[in-house]
Design a protein around this motif. Sequence first.
Motif, PDB file in Angstrom:
ATOM      1  N   ALA A 168       8.743 -16.433  15.636  1.00  0.00           N
ATOM      2  CA  ALA A 168       7.451 -16.564  14.971  1.00  0.00           C
ATOM      3  C   ALA A 168       7.085 -18.031  14.777  1.00  0.00           C
ATOM      4  N   GLU A 169       5.830 -18.336  15.055  1.00  0.00           N
ATOM      5  CA  GLU A 169       5.291 -19.648  14.711  1.00  0.00           C
ATOM      6  C   GLU A 169       4.872 -19.677  13.248  1.00  0.00           C
ATOM      7  N   PHE A 170       4.398 -18.520  12.769  1.00  0.00           N
ATOM      8  CA  PHE A 170       3.976 -18.377  11.387  1.00  0.00           C
ATOM      9  C   PHE A 170       4.430 -17.019  10.882  1.00  0.00           C
ATOM     10  N   ALA A 171       4.876 -16.963   9.630  1.00  0.00           N
ATOM     11  CA  ALA A 171       5.285 -15.685   9.046  1.00  0.00           C
ATOM     12  C   ALA A 171       5.224 -15.786   7.525  1.00  0.00           C
ATOM     13  N   THR A 172       4.808 -14.695   6.910  1.00  0.00           N
ATOM     14  CA  THR A 172       4.791 -14.623   5.446  1.00  0.00           C
ATOM     15  C   THR A 172       5.266 -13.247   5.022  1.00  0.00           C
ATOM     16  N   GLN A 173       6.135 -13.215   4.021  1.00  0.00           N
ATOM     17  CA  GLN A 173       6.674 -11.963   3.489  1.00  0.00           C
ATOM     18  C   GLN A 173       5.928 -11.600   2.211  1.00  0.00           C
ATOM     19  N   SER A 174       5.593 -10.329   2.073  1.00  0.00           N
ATOM     20  CA  SER A 174       4.936  -9.855   0.872  1.00  0.00           C
ATOM     21  C   SER A 174       5.289  -8.381   0.696  1.00  0.00           C
ATOM     22  N   GLY A 175       4.679  -7.745  -0.260  1.00  0.00           N
ATOM     23  CA  GLY A 175       4.978  -6.351  -0.463  1.00  0.00           C
ATOM     24  C   GLY A 175       4.081  -5.730  -1.520  1.00  0.00           C
ATOM     25  N   PRO A 176       3.941  -4.430  -1.412  1.00  0.00           N
ATOM     26  CA  PRO A 176       4.640  -3.561  -0.472  1.00  0.00           C
ATOM     27  C   PRO A 176       3.925  -3.460   0.866  1.00  0.00           C
ATOM     28  N   MET A 177       4.618  -2.846   1.840  1.00  0.00           N
ATOM     29  CA  MET A 177       3.912  -2.398   3.021  1.00  0.00           C
ATOM     30  C   MET A 177       2.848  -1.394   2.558  1.00  0.00           C
ATOM     31  N   LEU A 178       1.692  -1.420   3.199  1.00  0.00           N
ATOM     32  CA  LEU A 178       0.657  -0.429   2.915  1.00  0.00           C
ATOM     33  C   LEU A 178       0.760   0.754   3.864  1.00  0.00           C
ATOM     34  N   VAL A 179       0.897   0.442   5.143  1.00  0.00           N
ATOM     35  CA  VAL A 179       0.970   1.466   6.188  1.00  0.00           C
ATOM     36  C   VAL A 179       2.188   1.169   7.052  1.00  0.00           C
ATOM     37  N   ILE A 180       2.979   2.202   7.322  1.00  0.00           N
ATOM     38  CA  ILE A 180       4.201   2.064   8.108  1.00  0.00           C
ATOM     39  C   ILE A 180       4.157   3.103   9.215  1.00  0.00           C
ATOM     40  N   ASN A 181       3.932   2.650  10.449  1.00  0.00           N
ATOM     41  CA  ASN A 181       3.861   3.573  11.589  1.00  0.00           C
ATOM     42  C   ASN A 181       2.897   4.724  11.314  1.00  0.00           C
ATOM     43  N   ASN A 182       1.698   4.362  10.880  1.00  0.00           N
ATOM     44  CA  ASN A 182       0.606   5.311  10.620  1.00  0.00           C
ATOM     45  C   ASN A 182       0.812   6.173   9.381  1.00  0.00           C
ATOM     46  N   ARG A 183       1.796   5.887   8.571  1.00  0.00           N
ATOM     47  CA  ARG A 183       2.006   6.623   7.326  1.00  0.00           C
ATOM     48  C   ARG A 183       1.842   5.684   6.145  1.00  0.00           C
ATOM     49  N   ILE A 184       1.191   6.188   5.112  1.00  0.00           N
ATOM     50  CA  ILE A 184       1.056   5.411   3.888  1.00  0.00           C
ATOM     51  C   ILE A 184       2.427   5.245   3.238  1.00  0.00           C
ATOM     52  N   HIS A 185       2.678   4.070   2.678  1.00  0.00           N
ATOM     53  CA  HIS A 185       3.931   3.816   1.953  1.00  0.00           C
ATOM     54  C   HIS A 185       4.237   5.011   1.045  1.00  0.00           C
ATOM     55  N   PRO A 186       5.468   5.530   1.074  1.00  0.00           N
ATOM     56  CA  PRO A 186       5.766   6.769   0.351  1.00  0.00           C
ATOM     57  C   PRO A 186       5.600   6.689  -1.161  1.00  0.00           C
ATOM     58  N   LYS A 187       5.580   5.491  -1.741  1.00  0.00           N
ATOM     59  CA  LYS A 187       5.435   5.370  -3.188  1.00  0.00           C
ATOM     60  C   LYS A 187       4.004   5.043  -3.614  1.00  0.00           C
ATOM     61  N   ILE A 188       3.107   5.019  -2.672  1.00  0.00           N
ATOM     62  CA  ILE A 188       1.695   4.807  -2.997  1.00  0.00           C
ATOM     63  C   ILE A 188       1.030   6.170  -3.124  1.00  0.00           C
ATOM     64  N   SER A 189       0.490   6.444  -4.283  1.00  0.00           N
ATOM     65  CA  SER A 189      -0.181   7.721  -4.492  1.00  0.00           C
ATOM     66  C   SER A 189      -1.574   7.685  -3.869  1.00  0.00           C
ATOM     67  N   GLU A 190      -2.175   8.853  -3.766  1.00  0.00           N
ATOM     68  CA  GLU A 190      -3.461   8.947  -3.087  1.00  0.00           C
ATOM     69  C   GLU A 190      -4.504   8.070  -3.765  1.00  0.00           C
ATOM     70  N   ASP A 191      -4.548   8.095  -5.076  1.00  0.00           N
ATOM     71  CA  ASP A 191      -5.445   7.230  -5.848  1.00  0.00           C
ATOM     72  C   ASP A 191      -4.854   7.018  -7.226  1.00  0.00           C
ATOM     73  N   GLY A 192      -4.011   5.995  -7.360  1.00  0.00           N
ATOM     74  CA  GLY A 192      -3.381   5.700  -8.630  1.00  0.00           C
ATOM     75  C   GLY A 192      -4.362   5.103  -9.625  1.00  0.00           C
ATOM     76  N   PRO A 193      -3.943   4.959 -10.871  1.00  0.00           N
ATOM     77  CA  PRO A 193      -4.852   4.500 -11.922  1.00  0.00           C
ATOM     78  C   PRO A 193      -5.192   3.015 -11.850  1.00  0.00           C
ATOM     79  N   SER A 194      -4.373   2.222 -11.162  1.00  0.00           N
ATOM     80  CA  SER A 194      -4.624   0.787 -11.103  1.00  0.00           C
ATOM     81  C   SER A 194      -5.760   0.486 -10.127  1.00  0.00           C
TER      82      SER A 194
END
Length: 270
Positions: A168-194
């Motif tokens: 990589a010439e450029f890279a940044t780490q953050s979190g969480p993943m939002l989408v993983i291989n076309n699936r929403i992160h398993p701990k993200i609810s459909e519409d949480g209160p935040s």
Amino acid sequence: MVGRAGRIGAWLLGASWFGATCLGAGPAPAAPAAPALATTSAPNVASSGVSCRSQSHEGQAYAVCTVDLRRARVKLFWRGPDGLPYGSLSRLAGQQGANLAFAMNAGMYDTGLAPVGLYVEDGRELKSANTANGPGNFHLKPNGVFYVAGDRAGVLETGRYLKAHPRAEFATQSGPMLVINNRIHPKISEDGPSQKIRNGVGVRPDGHSAVFAISEAPVSFGAFARLFRDALGCPNALFLDGSVSSLYAPSLGRQDLSRPLGPLVGAVTK
């Protein structure tokens, strides 16, 4: 850790000023095997290789900037020529001039405006990957890495990135993943209160198109993740931050005022 690094402790409970990035109480339903693209197709990327536009999805408004890496460069910026953090989009724009097509904040950072996870700039690893466990958005596994290598980009879970070790010439780490291989992160609810103004990045399957988005108003994690999967066609996408999310996009008349920022990401013309 305190400050931006942390989205720690009370953040998942929405109890602090910064964090109100509560992901919701339960896992989301299984996502479809492939993204269902929105009826509004993305316009052709401008001749410069960068296109910024307004887009709506599920009744929410977003600013979306798409970069064709074959015609423009995506770069990360942390410190300026004086060795100090840029700290703001306006300072970065002043240094880069007209070549800077757009920019936004590029991940979580500590009180010294230093990245809290992996950070690579111009091929140099300035901060190593953070694989620690802990509370808060950054540590909500799997987190991930957005990276650029030549005319291609990617978003990978942190473990997969470290195993693949792309040049990589450029890279940044953050979190969480939002989408993983076309699936929403398993701990993200459909519409949480935040509900927060959020920004993130995804990459289209060809690897040549990096897509950056920021909400115009507070949105849930679930709605933001679906934007990338269902409307922007990104099988993998990464959350960059919330609350401090800011955008510089002169084509949209945007130069957001913001709190002091750590690493920044932007597109420059070749």
